[in-house]
Design a protein around this motif. Structure first.
Motif, PDB file in Angstrom:
ATOM      1  N   ASP A   1      -1.249  11.521  -2.830  1.00  0.00           N
ATOM      2  CA  ASP A   1      -2.048  10.721  -1.740  1.00  0.00           C
ATOM      3  C   ASP A   1      -3.858  11.933  -1.927  1.00  0.00           C
ATOM      4  O   ASP A   1      -4.111  11.727  -0.993  1.00  0.00           O
TER       5      ASP A   1
ATOM      6  N   HIS B   1       0.750  -1.455 -11.017  1.00  0.00           N
ATOM      7  CA  HIS B   1       1.630   0.100 -10.480  1.00  0.00           C
ATOM      8  C   HIS B   1       0.092   1.053 -10.552  1.00  0.00           C
ATOM      9  O   HIS B   1      -0.148   1.194 -11.240  1.00  0.00           O
ATOM     10  N   GLY B   2      -0.541   1.563  -9.195  1.00  0.00           N
ATOM     11  CA  GLY B   2      -1.576   2.323  -9.310  1.00  0.00           C
ATOM     12  C   GLY B   2      -1.110   3.857  -9.298  1.00  0.00           C
ATOM     13  O   GLY B   2       0.745   4.684  -8.443  1.00  0.00           O
ATOM     14  N   GLU B   3      -1.355   4.781  -8.793  1.00  0.00           N
ATOM     15  CA  GLU B   3      -1.034   6.017  -8.292  1.00  0.00           C
ATOM     16  C   GLU B   3      -0.390   6.979  -6.872  1.00  0.00           C
ATOM     17  O   GLU B   3      -1.101   5.723  -6.027  1.00  0.00           O
ATOM     18  N   THR B   4       0.606   7.160  -6.637  1.00  0.00           N
ATOM     19  CA  THR B   4       0.942   7.535  -5.499  1.00  0.00           C
ATOM     20  C   THR B   4       0.732   8.744  -4.574  1.00  0.00           C
ATOM     21  O   THR B   4       1.090   9.375  -4.148  1.00  0.00           O
TER      22      THR B   4
ATOM     23  N   TYR C   1       0.384  -0.897  -0.255  1.00  0.00           N
ATOM     24  CA  TYR C   1      -0.491   0.121   0.017  1.00  0.00           C
ATOM     25  C   TYR C   1       0.611   0.969   0.169  1.00  0.00           C
ATOM     26  O   TYR C   1       0.454   1.969  -0.751  1.00  0.00           O
ATOM     27  N   LYS C   2       1.602   0.819   0.533  1.00  0.00           N
ATOM     28  CA  LYS C   2       2.450   2.073   0.618  1.00  0.00           C
ATOM     29  C   LYS C   2       3.297   2.986  -0.837  1.00  0.00           C
ATOM     30  O   LYS C   2       3.383   4.023  -1.028  1.00  0.00           O
ATOM     31  N   GLU C   3       4.173   2.167  -1.319  1.00  0.00           N
ATOM     32  CA  GLU C   3       4.270   1.679  -2.707  1.00  0.00           C
ATOM     33  C   GLU C   3       3.429   1.675  -3.570  1.00  0.00           C
ATOM     34  O   GLU C   3       3.382   2.193  -4.936  1.00  0.00           O
ATOM     35  N   CYS C   4       1.688   1.572  -3.488  1.00  0.00           N
ATOM     36  CA  CYS C   4       1.349   1.162  -4.931  1.00  0.00           C
ATOM     37  C   CYS C   4       1.313   0.217  -5.752  1.00  0.00           C
ATOM     38  O   CYS C   4       1.153   0.840  -6.637  1.00  0.00           O
TER      39      CYS C   4
END
Length: 239
Positions: free
Chosen positions: A25, A20-23, A3-6
């Motif tokens: 916030d 890979h997801g959007e980082t 979850y931290k690195e998405c």
């Protein structure tokens, strides 16, 4: 899933996939019809819907690997997972099997079984039955007989050992110089990557020559048995 690195990583059809997801916030809200519209107009390349479901197929064929392992290494290990499976049955016939030449003029070696506590008796029966089912030992009527020992490993598992010290004393041994650790390290000079494989029951992957199997006989309270594969404790080479 990190979850931290998405990113989300999963293994499917022999390939390790990472999404890979959007980082950011502060992700922007979007409705599903907006995403499909963007996809229909080629505004986005691909669109995925991820749903959490209970697996309907068995995953026993997948190896349990550390989540921190590099994806390329995980793919390689899964690709060759049969190498890491526990061997069953007899090993294949090779150009050299284990032979046991004996000194001339010696009578068959026969050593009485050692006494052992009842708790070990049950464990010996269990291990012996397992080896019989795997086909690596067979009942014997040999004039030879060596005793058996149980040695507990650090992980608490009992190791079945045949005490061949008396038998080895009358065995003709090969004289073959084994390389030292320093010599082996010298051979690795200039190499970038190093790897090692610890063979599971390595001795059991060497066949005993059929005409010498009766010499490997060992006695337990259930009777006499002999090895079809090499047993830990058999002497062959001097250094």
């Amino acid at each position: 899933m990190n979850y931290k690195e998405c990113f989300l990583t999963f293994y499917i059809n022999g390939e390790l996939i990472t999404l890979h997801g959007e980082t950011s916030d502060l992700p922007s809200l979007a409705q599903f019809h907006q995403l499909t519209s963007l996809h229909a107009t080629d505004s986005i390349a691909e669109l995925y819907v991820i749903q959490i479901q209970t697996p309907k197929v068995s995953t026993h064929h997948l190896l349990e690997l550390p989540t921190s392992m590099e994806p390329e290494l995980a793919i390689t290990i899964h690709q060759y997972k049969n190498v890491f499976e526990k061997p069953h049955g007899l090993p294949p016939i090779r150009s050299h099997d284990h032979t046991i030449p004996l000194m001339s003029g010696n009578a068959p070696v026969k050593v009485r079984p050692y006494p052992y506590p009842h708790s070990q008796k049950t464990e010996i029966e269990h291990i012996n039955a397992e080896m019989l089912s795997e086909g690596i030992i067979q009942p014997s009527s040999s004039p030879f007989s060596s005793p058996v020992l149980l040695i507990k490993k650090k992980d608490g598992i009992w190791h079945f050992c045949t005490d061949y010290r008396v038998f080895n004393a009358v065995t003709i041994k090969d004289s073959f110089p084994m390389p030292t650790v320093d010599e082996l390290l010298d051979e690795l000079f200039g190499a970038q990557y190093f790897s090692k494989l610890d063979l599971h029951s390595g001795y059991h992957q060497i066949l005993v020559s059929p005409e010498d199997r009766y010499k490997t006989a060992f006695g337990i309270h259930q009777g006499l048995y002999e090895w079809l594969v090499m047993s830990f404790g058999l002497s062959k080479t001097t250094f």
